[in-house]
Design a protein around this motif. Structure first.
Motif, mmCIF file in Angstrom:
data_model
loop_
_atom_site.group_PDB
_atom_site.id
_atom_site.type_symbol
_atom_site.label_atom_id
_atom_site.label_comp_id
_atom_site.label_asym_id
_atom_site.label_seq_id
_atom_site.Cartn_x
_atom_site.Cartn_y
_atom_site.Cartn_z
ATOM 1 N N SER A 27 0.837 -1.182 0.000
ATOM 2 C CA SER A 27 0.000 0.000 0.000
ATOM 3 C C SER A 27 0.869 1.227 0.000
ATOM 4 N N THR A 36 -6.800 -4.203 -0.382
ATOM 5 C CA THR A 36 -6.018 -3.576 -1.439
ATOM 6 C C THR A 36 -6.731 -3.701 -2.763
ATOM 7 N N LYS A 322 -3.603 -4.483 4.291
ATOM 8 C CA LYS A 322 -2.706 -3.489 3.716
ATOM 9 C C LYS A 322 -1.471 -3.318 4.590
#
Length: 629
Positions: A27, A36, A322
């Protein structure tokens, strides 16, 4: 679902099944509760797979994309894992975090071609060197003063490793489409815009620069398991195991405790595993370091900056979580940490517990731990005293101190005054020696009077300090043993059962006798915190220490640094009973006699409440009495 559900007590270490080839998508700088996202066309048919260009899959123009989906949705589309070798290039299968910088692409179609050092260079043209990428960035009007060669090679490494892992994880949807030279350049462009132009530094770089404390909750991925071998004096070889962790942008080296080391050896923590870490400690540099410095290398043994993590503050994260910092809006009520759901999840000697909800089952009277130490500060005697005994000892100590001080006070004053008067001005000495100091003072000049008055004030202050020091030295010589005492409260606690985390069947079949109870020693407790420590109360405690007790049980320790607060929503009494709390009830002497014959290691079976008449009391020793009921 919130990202905090990643660290539910159901997430056991034994449940980690991430393979080495499964590496999560990274991320930007912050984590969020959303998975994500990647861009992909939902319907993929074998007849038009070849027509799906990587440019169409990954460019930022949303008008050419059908839908934005998450990794979990992509896994549903992918279905059952297929053979990777049929849909993914062999060179892609051999990429890892150490050789990703050596990957070169075909200049014509942009697909991976070979890895320098593993395969012979082909005759065709290939691209992917740092120099070529730098020239491309400059040709795109990027400011060359903002990036360096190491910045390019670093991000090239992590982008290539990520894209290769994604192809291996989703070969049907992404095989031979995701890891392309065009996609690598597109992601480099994005990172330039975010990090260098937009000044949005990623998590690891902020931690290494010490712009943000390493205690903040962060999700990191294991990129390498480092093993450093060295010979000891006895000739044996010692192996030190460390982890290289990354947020997908930069990496750092981490040292682990014994429990995490065991998980590494059992391969429950391995390359590709995601870890949620909080309350970590950055050691090795007071001012921090920048990961782009030439002296910094997170894969070398002499890495000067290390991240120290422990088992109680580390949990496995979901495979699609993430990377980067966890947003404070999801854990602000926990102070930036995660909540340990059960005492079964606590590891002895695994560092401080970040946060846990406990039910106070028993509270015992306040005690004092007394230490008697000699002149070398070695403890020669240790006693546990009640409040009455502590008051008696303190009174005896003060009385003895007062008598001894009076004994040495006059002698110390005479000796100190004689020593101090040697430095007095001549006018003052003559005035004291004269038969009438008042008349002598009146005959002095103005300057001489000023000197005498100044000395009188100075002498009073100096004499007082010298006398006190002399008395203290005499007391040490007279009584070489020093006494100190520390108050503490002993509690018996259980972990609070959060019914919202249990199914209806689990809540119905919950056996409160199976919920473990542990001893909690609270040292130097303040009056405010002591008022919260009531039997039957449910409290959230942060920064508790956990150690292994005498019966191989966990013993918790709290101190002034421990934060204690009641829950925001008070639980019902029925809910507290389901957590194992039992109200005090007097037990008959007959029942106690029967239970004592089959008493076990459980602390609650060793404690009884009784209402009886004291028949006889015998003084066994100075600090022990025997009562007959």
């Amino acid at each position: 679902k919130k990202v905090l559900q990643n660290i539910s007590s159901k997430s056991r270490w034994s449940g980690i099944s991430t393979s080495e080839s499964i590496v999560p998508v990274t991320s930007p700088t912050c984590a969020s509760s959303r998975r994500t996202p990647i861009h992909i066309t939902i319907e993929i048919h074998p007849e038009n797979e070849s027509s799906l260009k990587s440019k169409r899959l990954f460019e930022s123009s949303l008008d050419r994309l059908d839908k934005k989906i998450t990794l979990r949705e992509l896994a549903t589309i992918e279905g059952e894992p297929l053979s990777v070798s049929n849909r993914v290039l062999s060179v892609t299968c051999s990429i890892n975090s150490t050789n990703a910088t050596k990957l070169r692409f075909n200049r014509n179609d942009g697909l991976p071609l070979f890895i320098i050092g593993q395969n012979a260079a082909p005759k065709g043209e290939f691209v992917g060197s740092v120099g070529e990428i730098k020239n491309w960035l400059i040709s795109q009007d990027f400011d060359s003063s903002l990036f360096c060669t190491k910045w390019i090679s670093n991000h090239y490494r992590w982008i290539v490793w990520k894209l290769a892992a994604m192809e291996r994880r989703f070969p049907q949807c992404l095989g031979r489409k995701y890891l392309t030279y065009q996609h690598v350049l597109a992601q480099l462009r994005t990172r330039y815009e975010k990090e260098l132009k937009g000044a949005r530094l990623p998590a690891v770089r902020k931690i290494l620069n010490k712009d943000i404390s390493a205690t903040r909750m962060t999700i990191l991925c294991v990129s390498q398991v480092l093993r450093f071998r060295s010979k000891q004096k006895d000739g044996k070889t010692h192996t030190e195991v460390r982890l290289e962790l990354t947020d997908g942008w930069y990496s750092l080296q981490a040292v682990v405790d014994g429990f995490l080391l065991g998980l590494i050896e059992q391969r429950q923590i391995k390359v590709g595993s995601k870890l949620m870490v909080c309350n970590a400690q950055l050691v090795g540099s007071d001012d921090g370091v920048d990961p782009l410095d030439d002296c910094y290398d997170s894969s070398k043994r002499n890495c000067q900056v290390l991240l120290k993590i422990n088992s109680n503050n580390t949990r496995p994260a979901r495979w699609d979580a993430k990377l980067g910092f966890v947003s404070p809006k999801y854990n602000h009520h926990l102070g930036g940490t995660f909540l340990v759901k059960s005492l079964r999840d606590v590891i002895p000697d695994g560092g401080a517990i970040p946060a846990i909800d406990l039910v106070v089952c028993r509270k015992y009277p306040k005690l004092y731990l007394e230490h008697i130490s000699d002149s070398n500060h070695n403890i020669v005697e240790t006693l546990h005293l009640t409040e009455a005994e502590e008051a008696e000892r303190l009174s005896e100590h003060e009385a003895r101190h007062q008598l001894t001080s009076e004994k040495y006070a006059e002698e110390a004053r005479t000796y100190c005054a004689k020593e101090l008067d040697e430095d007095a001005p001549e006018e003052w000495k003559k005035m004291v020696a004269s038969g009438s100091p008042e008349d002598f003072y009146q005959q002095l000049g103005e300057n001489e009077k000023i000197n005498v008055d100044s000395w009188e004030k100075k002498r009073t202050t100096l004499l007082h300090g010298m006398v006190l020091k002399s008395i203290q030295d005499s007391l040490k010589d007279d009584s070489p043993n020093q006494r100190s005492s520390v108050p503490y409260i002993r509690l018996l606690v259980r972990s609070f059962s959060h019914l919202e985390d249990l199914s209806l069947n689990e809540a119905h079949n919950l056996n409160t006798d199976e919920i473990p109870s542990v001893e909690l020693l609270f040292w130097r407790v303040s009056e405010q915190v002591e008022s919260l420590l009531k039997e039957g109360s449910v409290l959230r405690m942060k920064k508790l220490a956990a150690k292994r007790g005498r019966f191989d049980e966990i013993t918790l320790t709290a101190g002034p640094e421990t934060h204690v607060e009641p829950l925001h929503h008070a639980p019902t009494y029925q809910h507290i009973l389901m957590s194992g709390y039992k109200k005090r009830v007097p037990t008959s002497l007959v029942s106690i006699n029967i239970e004592s014959k089959r008493i076990g290691a459980n602390r609650e079976t060793r404690d009884f409440d009784v209402a009886a008449c004291i028949v006889k009391v015998l003084r066994v020793s100075r600090n022990k009495s025997l009562a007959y009921l």
